[in-house]
Every structure is written in structure tokens, then in C-alpha cells.
Write an enzyme that holds these catalytic residues in place. Structure first.
Site, mmCIF file in Angstrom:
data_model
loop_
_atom_site.group_PDB
_atom_site.id
_atom_site.type_symbol
_atom_site.label_atom_id
_atom_site.label_comp_id
_atom_site.label_asym_id
_atom_site.label_seq_id
_atom_site.Cartn_x
_atom_site.Cartn_y
_atom_site.Cartn_z
ATOM 1 N N ASP A 221 0.824 -1.207 0.000
ATOM 2 C CA ASP A 221 0.000 0.000 0.000
ATOM 3 C C ASP A 221 0.864 1.266 0.000
ATOM 4 O O ASP A 221 1.856 1.343 0.741
ATOM 5 C CB ASP A 221 -0.853 -0.043 1.280
ATOM 6 N N GLU A 270 14.954 -14.926 0.529
ATOM 7 C CA GLU A 270 15.290 -16.021 1.450
ATOM 8 C C GLU A 270 14.285 -17.166 1.290
ATOM 9 O O GLU A 270 14.485 -18.259 1.802
ATOM 10 C CB GLU A 270 15.218 -15.530 2.908
HETATM 11 C C1 NOJ Z 1 -4.484 2.781 -0.930
HETATM 12 C C2 NOJ Z 1 -5.580 1.825 -0.651
HETATM 13 O O1 NOJ Z 1 -5.844 1.061 -1.796
HETATM 14 C C3 NOJ Z 1 -6.751 2.649 -0.205
HETATM 15 O O2 NOJ Z 1 -7.933 1.904 -0.160
HETATM 16 C C4 NOJ Z 1 -6.406 3.280 1.118
HETATM 17 O O3 NOJ Z 1 -7.454 4.146 1.515
HETATM 18 C C5 NOJ Z 1 -5.120 4.095 1.030
HETATM 19 N N1 NOJ Z 1 -4.087 3.427 0.296
HETATM 20 C C6 NOJ Z 1 -4.584 4.382 2.404
HETATM 21 O O4 NOJ Z 1 -4.113 3.214 2.995
#
Ligand code: NOJ
Length: 565
Positions: A221, A270
Site C-alpha cells: 500500500d 530467502e
Molecule cells: C491505498 C488503498 O488502496 C486505499 O484503499 C487506502 O485508503 C489508502 N491506500 C490508504 O491506505
């Protein structure tokens, strides 16, 4: 139609014996909305385990799960309070282990979500930081700063992606207003300090925790956001959820992120059998910048959001496909194609909107409504084109049913923090997160055993339910199954790609090489029908053909006529 098929090469194909991930099709499950086992209206691991055979039947290689970790769910699980445990909403670690075993029995690899930019404000580290006070090692794991002036103003002018300012002031132990902490997203998602060695070590340990359990990798993310520029220089622009990519931003795409991923890659290496991967969620522009994330010692994949953002206009599609292949080839990485996910208006609706306007962040009943039939027709053609392209591809749950966005959801149901933080100016992402329809005649269209769904399902989802499409010739589900089968049989994901010269400008025409005979791919984005060359035999079409003519907004795959030069 040209007399002879002469071609211009775009991509040479993957090396022989390329690893599984270079051409994998990975299906995204949004756990809240896929299948509900206990009837509380929110999807869970029990529901997922029951429905996994759908993915085997569909023909994908792997499944990525959006977060199911312990979380107060202020951002649907992207606010993680414990990275090593499962939220009781979804089940338990034992349920994950059982689900992993079931997936592996079905021949599916499993990828989990990793959220390293921020934790939940309920994470024990953040609670400890609040308790410990200024200048403590606990606060140093996050981005705490004194306020500007007399301390009552935020340390700088940065804005939250979800709207409003990116800083919130805390109350110190003595009851007085104190320091401020940075949150590029919701107030409940404090940003971690990636200059802190303990933070780095903790995430390497979290990687190992999940790799030891047998996951095939991670979707990472906000991979472009972890490192902030020295001194936190001013930057007043609000980078909208879908526009987090400004070149001079002090928090997106900083050079310092790359060493973090090199260290992670070493951890992944790893582990073997299967080779473990990570895929970057990095809203970085242009594609050259994105390609830096998939250099040989960093990520394996990075979602191609530039492609996702490309309108259904032939010249733009042609350019993004060629450019994406070019920049990825330069670093030896496969392209990673994606059309929909849980953050964007579903492509079956997006392509039903005027294509010369920017993609909206959600659609409400007050907005112009997409042309449903046109959107679906183009979405099917776009998917047929995407699945012919070399590289990996991601498919978002429900797109195999042709699900549209829920574009008339009453506002009182909205849960995306964007809606509240922008004071309704942006409706946000709830419309693409609506629970899946499995069976038309059942409560919640078969999502779970009760009527309850955490977001309301539009009526039309009943007609699009899995049981209405399975085995039905011409259904979107059967189209996806056929495309995925042919893609695998013909080795398209690891094959070469060349553009066929001589078609009209608004026709995309490629020859896709593979393990078998080459495949001719035609997508008609123009107003006039296109004739399939003599001798080419149609393998699959995204819509009805008129004899040998490919109508507007239809894509076909065909065998190659023998006279190709
Ligand atoms: C990207 C994620 O896909 C989204 O759903 C989220 O709100 C933001 N990052 C923050 O984590």
C-alpha cells in the site's frame, strides 16, 4: 484493413523458464464484500473459503486479499492495529491458515496486503507514542512535530489525501494541547517515520511472519509515500486520492523509498518454492518513474495506473501500451495491467462516461450517470485487449460479472472517509465496494445467509449474479473464462507483442506471440466496422460480430492468417 500484415515490434517476450509471476493473472478479493459466512453483512474468511472454487473455475493464478488484519475499520482495514493477527470481523489466524491450505489445493497462490505508510491510531505503538510524550523513542516511530508559531498551528501546510489538513494535534499527559502528528490519509492513520530503524526492522519481521505462513507475496500500500523530504518543506496542494503523483511533492516518490524495497527484496529471496513477490501500489507518473520501482532488486510488479487512467481513445491506449512495455523492458520487468480496483470507479461504468473528462472519485445520483450498455461493451473489449497483452494482470472482484459502479447509493450509507473529509465534495469509493452477487434468488443475492450487506446492492446486481451467468453463452463471466483459458493455452502473458501496421488509426491491432501460434488481436475503437483479415479464424470476441466485421467497441482474438510478413 491492410493487404499484408506487416508489424512493428513492441516487446520481445519473457525469457524462457520465466517465473510464475511474470504473466500471472491475480484476482483481487476485497474481503468485506466478497462472501459473508456468518450473515453479519460483512464478508469474512468463512465465506471466502466457501467461494474459492469460483476462482479456480474462472482460471486465475493467484488471489490478492485486501487487508483482513485487526483494525478499527476507519478506512476499511487500511488502518491496521495489529499486522500479525486477523480482525474478529473476518475470523482468526487459524481461518487464514485453513484458507491458505484450501487455496493451495485449488492451485491458487495467495498474496496479502501490507500497509507500511501508516498504522491505525489504535496500534500499540501509536498508543505508546501518545503516552510517552515529546522527544521519546516511542514518538520517533511516527511523524510528531511541534506546531508552528506558538504551537497552535500545524507544522506545515500539507493536506490529507482524503481532504482537510494532514496534521492533528494531540493532548499531552498533562491535559494541555501538545505536539502534532502527520497523517497523509485519515486522522486515524498516523504516518510512520521510515527514518527510524525500529520501523524498518519491524516491517522486515512482518514480511517474514507472513512468508513463513506460506503467502506468495504482498501488495504494498502507498509504496511511493513512505519517505518524506528532509525538513518537511511546504506543499499546499491537495493530492487527491487518484492524483498522488505530482513531480515536486515532498512526500510522493522520494528517492529514499528504493533502499527500503531493496532490503525487502532480499528478505523475499530467502524464501523459495514458490518465488515470493511484491507488487507496488505507487501512483507515480510518468511510467518511467514507475519503472524505477521494478528494477531487478526491488518490486516484481507495480500496478500500471497510467494505463488504468487511460480513456477509451485509440491513440491514447496505443501510446500507453507501447510506452509501458518500453519502460518495463528497459529494467527487465513485466508490465502489470489493471483496469479496476477498490479505489476507482469500476471500468464498466468509467467507460460509459465521456472519455475526454477526468475520472471522477465516485459517482452519485446527483452526477451525470454513465451509459450502462456502452460502458459494459467497452469494458468487455478493454478486458479482452488487456488480457492479450504480455505481462501480469489484476482483475478486481466482480469485474468478471461486468458489475457497474453503484452510482445511486444514498449518501447515508457512505463509509469512505473521503466523503466526510471533503464534506461531500467527493463521494468517494463506496460505489465500487458493494458486496458481490452470487445468486439472484437468494437474500443479499447470495453474498451471505442474511439480507444484510454493509453497503446496499443495486437491483441490477441480481441479474448479473454468478448463477445468472455461469454456462450462459456470451455472458461476461463466460467471456472472462474463455479469455483466461486462451491466454494460458496460447502463452500470451509471456509472449511477444508487435503492432500491426496499416489499420485505421482508431483500431488497435497487435500480433501477440506466445508458446503456440501467434494471435491476432483487434480492438475497434472507431465508428466504422473493421474487417478481420482473410484466413484469420476468430478465437473469441468481446461482443457480437457482424460476419467478419468487428463492430465499434468490440475486440477479437483470432489466429493469424498465413501471409503475415
Ligand atoms: C491505498 C488503498 O488502496 C486505499 O484503499 C487506502 O485508503 C489508502 N491506500 C490508504 O491506505
Amino acid at each position: 484493413m491492410p493487404d499484408e500484415l506487416s508489424t512493428t515490434p513492441l516487446h520481445p517476450g519473457s525469457p524462457p523458464n520465466a517465473p510464475w509471476w511474470r504473466d500471472a493473472v491475480i484476482y483481487q478479493v476485497y474481503p468485506r464484500s466478497w462472501a459473508d459466512g456468518d450473515g453479519d453483512g460483512i464478508g469474512d474468511l468463512a465465506g471466502i473459503a466457501d467461494r474459492l472454487p469460483h476462482l479456480r473455475h474462472l482460471g486465475v493464478d493467484a488471489v490478492w486479499f485486501s487487508p483482513f488484519y485487526v483494525s478499527p475499520q476507519h478506512d476499511a482495514g487500511y488502518d491496521v492495529a495489529d499486522y500479525r493477527d486477523i480482525d474478529p470481523l473476518f475470523g482468526s489466524l487459524a481461518d487464514v491458515d485453513a484458507m491458505l491450505a484450501e487455496a493451495h489445493d485449488l492451485g491458487l497462490k495467495v498474496i496479502v496486503d501490507l500497509v507500511p505508510n501508516h498504522t491505525s491510531s489504535e496500534h500499540e505503538w501509536f498508543q505508546a507514542a501518545l503516552a510517552a510524550g515529546p522527544d521519546s523513542p516511542e514518538r520517533d516511530r511516527y511523524m510528531f512535530r511541534d506546531g508552528a508559531g506558538d504551537g497552535s498551528r500545524p507544522p506545515n501546510d500539507w493536506k490529507s489525501v482524503f481532504g482537510g489538513q494532514a496534521w492533528t494535534r494531540v493532548t499531552e499527559a498533562d491535559g494541555q494541547p501538545g505536539q502534532w502528528y502527520l497523517h497523509l490519509f485519515d486522522v486515524t492513520q498516523p504516518d510512520l517515520n521510515w527514518q527510524n530503524e525500529e520501523v524498518r526492522e519491524e516491517f522486515r519481521s512482518i514480511l517474514r511472519f507472513w512468508l513463513d505462513r506460506g503467502v506468495a507475496g504482498f501488495r504494498v500500500d502507498v509504496a511511493h509515500g513512505l519517505v518524506k523530504a528532509e525538513g518537511l518543506p511546504p506543499y499546499s496542494r491537495r493530492d487527491h486520492m487518484l492524483e498522488q503523483r505530482t513531480a515536486n511533492s515532498p512526500y510522493w516518490d522520494q528517492e529514499g523509498v528504493h533502499e527500503i524495497y531493496r532490503a525487502w527484496r532480499a528478505v523475499l529471496e530467502e524464501f523459495t518454492d514458490p518465488e515470493r513477490i511484491m507488487c507496488a501500489e505507487a501512483w507515480v507518473r510518468p511510467v518511467e518513474r514507475l519503472a524505477r520501482y521494478v528494477r531487478p532488486d526491488e518490486f516484481h510488479q507495480a500496478f500500471n495506473f497510467e494505463y488504468l487512467d487511460t480513456p477509451w481513445i485509440a491513440g491514447e491506449q496505443r501510446a500507453v501500451i507501447a510506452e509501458s512495455l518500453r519502460v518495463n523492458d528497459e529494467v527487465g520487468a513485466p508490465a502489470t495491467w489493471v483496469l479496476s480496483n477498490h479505489d476507482v470507479v469500476r471500468h464498466a461504468s468509467r467507460f460509459g462516461l465521456p472519455q475526454d473528462e477526468p475520472r471522477p472519485n465516485g459517482i452519485s445520483a446527483q452526477d451525470r450517470q454513465p451509459d450502462v450498455a456502452l460502458g459494459l461493451r467497452r469494458a468487455r473489449a478493454a478486458t479482452a485487449l488487456m488480457l492479450a497483452l504480455p505481462g501480469g494482470a489484476y482483475v478486481y472482484q466482480g469485474e468478471e460479472l461486468g458489475l457497474p459502479e453503484h452510482t445511486t447509493m444514498p449518501h447515508e450509507h457512505r463509509q469512505d472517509p473521503t466523503y466526510v473529509r471533503t464534506e461531500g465534495e467527493e463521494v468517494g469509493r463506496d460505489g465500487c465496494r458493494v458486496p458481490m452477487p452470487w445468486a439472484k434468488g437468494e437474500p443479499s443475492f447470495g453474498f451471505g445467509p442474511s439480507q444484510s450487506t454493509w453497503l446496499p446492492q443495486p437491483e441490477v446486481y441480481g441479474d448479473l449474479a454468478v448463477d445468472q451467468q455461469v454456462g450462459v453463452e456470451g455472458s461476461t463471466l463466460e467471456l472472462y473464462r474463455t479469455l483466461l483459458r486462451l491466454r494460458r493455452e496460447r502463452g500470451l502473458g509471456r509472449g511477444s507483442l508487435a503492432e500491426v501496421d496499416g489499420f485505421a488509426d482508431d483500431v488497435l491491432a497487435y500480433v501477440a506471440g506466445g508458446t503456440d501460434a501467434p494471435t491476432l488481436v483487434l480492438a475497434n475503437l472507431g465508428g466504422e466496422p473493421v474487417t478481420i483479415p482473410d484466413g484469420a479464424e476468430v478465437l473469441v470476441a468481446s461482443g457480437e460480430l457482424a460476419g467478419r466485421a468487428v463492430p465499434t467497441d468490440v475486440a477479437v482474438w483470432a489466429t493469424l492468417p498465413t501471409r503475415t510478413t
